[in-house]
Design an enzyme around this catalytic site. Structure first.
Site, mmCIF file in Angstrom:
data_model
loop_
_atom_site.group_PDB
_atom_site.id
_atom_site.type_symbol
_atom_site.label_atom_id
_atom_site.label_comp_id
_atom_site.label_asym_id
_atom_site.label_seq_id
_atom_site.Cartn_x
_atom_site.Cartn_y
_atom_site.Cartn_z
ATOM 1 N N GLY A 263 0.784 -1.232 0.000
ATOM 2 C CA GLY A 263 0.000 0.000 0.000
ATOM 3 C C GLY A 263 0.811 1.274 0.000
ATOM 4 C CB ALA A 264 4.421 2.039 0.351
ATOM 5 N N GLY A 265 2.825 2.544 -2.303
ATOM 6 C CA GLY A 265 2.637 3.251 -3.567
ATOM 7 C C GLY A 265 1.249 3.845 -3.691
ATOM 8 C CG ASP A 266 -1.933 1.278 -3.650
ATOM 9 O OD1 ASP A 266 -1.605 1.396 -4.835
ATOM 10 O OD2 ASP A 266 -2.114 0.173 -3.103
#
Length: 347
Positions: A263-266
């Site tokens: 979820g870091a990119g999101d």
């Protein structure tokens, strides 16, 4: 700036939402894991919740199974303030599952169960076109391009959003095991490349799409198209590089002890879209854009310090606290449950 009525611009996120099954122990294979925890997943849904968590307006468009998991996911979207008028339920197919292996370095590997899953069966005639036309930003990935009828629904939604004046945001979110072949993945991901106004790729995706192991500006710019307003390459712990028609550069991220990169990119994308939805002139001014990307990097970094994507997505006050508290940043991350709700930071 918000609209004349004071209402913030709507960010509509299109695509998949599924159940991630995460091992209770990191650094082991799926077969060696003693158990799994269920967690909501799916990049487009994560982006919608990231926007809402930061105080923005978000809606999700997609299809879930008419089963316990599907209704649980819809409930999670509503609980997190994401509008659900674009959700459909399929009585004949299940909600998708993904087993996610957490390696010892916090990186992930995936095994998918979608044969077919409900998200793959969204039809063009099921789209809430009124909702899509109301978007100021329309965000999507590439997983919805893999099979019909969802591919046609994706193309229709993108066309309607563009005609209504929305900014199109594209994060391919490559999941290579879902595609018939690497060649098919490249072909389909690139088939809609020139439609997007903003494109974000990871360094791994850049290498995959260009088939070039040299990670430099020339390689990144090979993905540029004439109508693009912003191209971003995320570099994990090294931050991100940005490219516009007038300028380019790098924004460093923040050193943290990563627990789970899910979820870091999101989180990064949601933070970016939240910051520009009501003032797209940011994309033309480098000093302001760098400030926005620093904020997005902070949100991505915070997300890696907890397990699971959605529980780890930061609030606006949490992100601001993280940015301002230079000396105590590591302490803040270590005791993130004590995250401040006041400003300035009180730790």
């Amino acid at each position: 700036m918000a609209s004349s009525t004071g209402e913030k611009g709507l960010i509509v996120s299109f695509g998949e939402m599924l159940i991630d099954l995460v091992p209770t122990v990191s650094g082991v294979s799926l077969s060696e894991s003693p158990g799994f925890l269920k967690a909501p997943g799916g990049a487009p849904a994560n982006v919608a919740i990231a926007v809402s968590r930061l105080g923005g307006r978000a809606a999700f468009v997609g299809k879930l199974g008419d089963d316990d998991f599907g209704h649980m996911l819809a409930g999670i979207l509503r609980k997190n303030g994401v509008a659900d008028q674009g959700i459909n339920f399929d009585k004949g197919a299940r909600t998708a599952l993904a087993f996610v292996t957490l390696r010892s370095d916090g990186e992930r590997e995936f095994m998918f169960y979608r044969n077919p899953s409900a998200d793959m069966l969204l039809r063009p005639d099921e789209l809430n076109l009124e909702l899509i036309r109301s978007a100021k930003v329309f965000h999507y990935g590439s997983i919805s391009l893999i099979t019909e009828p969802c591919r046609s629904a994706h193309m229709k939604a993108m066309e309607v959003a563009k005609e209504a004046g929305a900014l199109l945001s594209y994060d391919p979110n490559l999941r290579e095991p879902l595609w018939p072949s690497p060649e098919e993945a490249r072909t389909q991901i690139m088939s809609i490349w020139d439609k997007a106004d903003i494109i974000k790729v990871s360094d791994v995706e850049l290498e995959f799409l260009t088939e070039n192991k040299t990670m430099d500006d020339k390689t990144a710019m090979s993905l540029w198209h004439p109508n693009l307003k912003l191209l971003l390459v995320t570099l994990g712990e090294k931050g991100c590089t940005y490219f516009t028609k007038k300028f380019h550069g790098t924004v460093e991220t923040f050193p943290v002890d990563a627990v789970d990169t899910t979820g870091a990119g999101d989180s990064f994308v949601g933070a970016l879209l939240h910051q520009i939805v009501d003032d797209q002139s940011v994309l033309e001014e480098e000093v302001r854009l760098r400030k926005v990307l620093r904020f997005a990097n902070a949100c991505g970094a915070i997300t890696t310090t907890k397990k699971g994507a959605i529980p780890a997505l930061p609030s606006y006050s949490e992100a601001q606290c993280f940015l301002k508290d230079k000396k105590k940043r590591q302490t803040y991350l270590k005791f993130s449950k004590l995250c401040c709700t006041a400003s300035p930071c009180q730790l």
